[in-house]
Design a protein around this motif. Structure first.
Motif, PDB file in Angstrom:
ATOM      1  N   SER A  12     -36.915  79.149 -31.998  1.00 15.45           N
ATOM      2  CA  SER A  12     -37.394  78.538 -30.759  1.00 15.45           C
ATOM      3  C   SER A  12     -38.796  77.974 -30.938  1.00 15.45           C
ATOM      4  CB  SER A  12     -37.404  79.565 -29.626  1.00 15.45           C
ATOM      5  OG  SER A  12     -36.108  80.024 -29.362  1.00 15.45           O
ATOM      6  N   GLU A  13     -39.599  78.641 -31.764  1.00 17.88           N
ATOM      7  CA  GLU A  13     -40.938  78.122 -32.040  1.00 17.88           C
ATOM      8  C   GLU A  13     -40.862  76.770 -32.752  1.00 17.88           C
ATOM      9  OE1 GLU A  13     -45.197  79.300 -34.055  1.00 17.88           O
ATOM     10  OE2 GLU A  13     -43.454  80.525 -34.529  1.00 17.88           O
ATOM     11  N   TRP A  16     -39.926  74.090 -30.151  1.00 17.28           N
ATOM     12  CA  TRP A  16     -40.995  73.587 -29.278  1.00 17.28           C
ATOM     13  C   TRP A  16     -42.051  72.823 -30.056  1.00 17.28           C
ATOM     14  CZ3 TRP A  16     -46.094  74.774 -29.582  1.00 17.28           C
ATOM     15  CH2 TRP A  16     -46.506  76.017 -30.025  1.00 17.28           C
ATOM     16  N   CYS A  39     -41.089  76.933 -25.730  1.00 14.77           N
ATOM     17  CA  CYS A  39     -42.259  77.800 -25.883  1.00 14.77           C
ATOM     18  C   CYS A  39     -42.048  79.099 -25.108  1.00 14.77           C
ATOM     19  CB  CYS A  39     -43.504  77.063 -25.406  1.00 14.77           C
ATOM     20  SG  CYS A  39     -45.026  77.964 -25.693  1.00 14.77           S
ATOM     21  N   SER A  42     -39.419  81.253 -26.825  1.00 12.32           N
ATOM     22  CA  SER A  42     -39.967  81.815 -28.051  1.00 12.32           C
ATOM     23  C   SER A  42     -40.863  83.019 -27.763  1.00 12.32           C
ATOM     24  CB  SER A  42     -40.743  80.735 -28.814  1.00 12.32           C
ATOM     25  OG  SER A  42     -41.236  81.244 -30.024  1.00 12.32           O
ATOM     26  N   TRP A  62     -42.754  85.866 -37.247  1.00 10.79           N
ATOM     27  CA  TRP A  62     -42.553  84.818 -36.245  1.00 10.79           C
ATOM     28  C   TRP A  62     -43.359  83.568 -36.602  1.00 10.79           C
ATOM     29  CZ3 TRP A  62     -46.161  83.322 -32.207  1.00 10.79           C
ATOM     30  CH2 TRP A  62     -45.599  82.535 -31.191  1.00 10.79           C
ATOM     31  N   GLY A  66     -42.038  79.846 -37.989  1.00 12.86           N
ATOM     32  CA  GLY A  66     -42.490  78.635 -37.321  1.00 12.86           C
ATOM     33  C   GLY A  66     -43.172  77.663 -38.261  1.00 12.86           C
ATOM     34  N   SER A  70     -41.285  74.313 -39.159  1.00 10.39           N
ATOM     35  CA  SER A  70     -41.942  73.094 -38.650  1.00 10.39           C
ATOM     36  C   SER A  70     -42.278  72.137 -39.786  1.00 10.39           C
ATOM     37  CB  SER A  70     -43.210  73.456 -37.885  1.00 10.39           C
ATOM     38  OG  SER A  70     -42.882  74.209 -36.741  1.00 10.39           O
TER      39      SER A  70
END
Length: 104
Positions: A12-13, A16, A39, A42, A62, A66, A70
């Motif tokens: 989820s990070e 977003w 966000c 997450s 986490w 991310g 990313s």
């Protein structure tokens, strides 16, 4: 189940972060809404994972998910340059994530 929740929080990070890029500074309302929702999801999932996992472990993993996710998204979705230094740095982050997991 906690590890699955933490993985979903990390994914989820990534979602977003990608949404933040696509929103162009929150100038696209629907993408901005998606970004804020991602966000929130997450952080909510991270909070659930923190019920059972130590902060140093859960937060580190986490953030690592991310960062690596990313970066990969940036390479593939936004044609960001892939350099040897970036790949080695990401590999070190992955090794750190594995080390945190093994230490638990």
């Amino acid at each position: 189940m906690t590890w699955v929740i933490l993985l979903l929080a990390g994914l989820s990070e990534i979602a977003w972060a990608v949404g933040l890029k696509l929103s162009n500074g929150f100038s696209h309302p629907w993408i901005s809404l998606f970004t804020l929702l991602g966000c929130g999801v997450s952080l909510f999932l991270l909070g659930i994972a923190l019920r059972a996992l130590p902060l140093s472990l859960a937060y580190g993993i986490w953030v690592g998910i991310g960062v690596v996710g990313s970066a990969i998204a940036g390479f593939y979705l936004f044609d960001e340059p892939i350099t040897l230094t970036k790949l080695l740095s990401l590999a070190l982050i992955v090794v750190g994530i594995i080390g945190l997991k093994l230490s638990s």
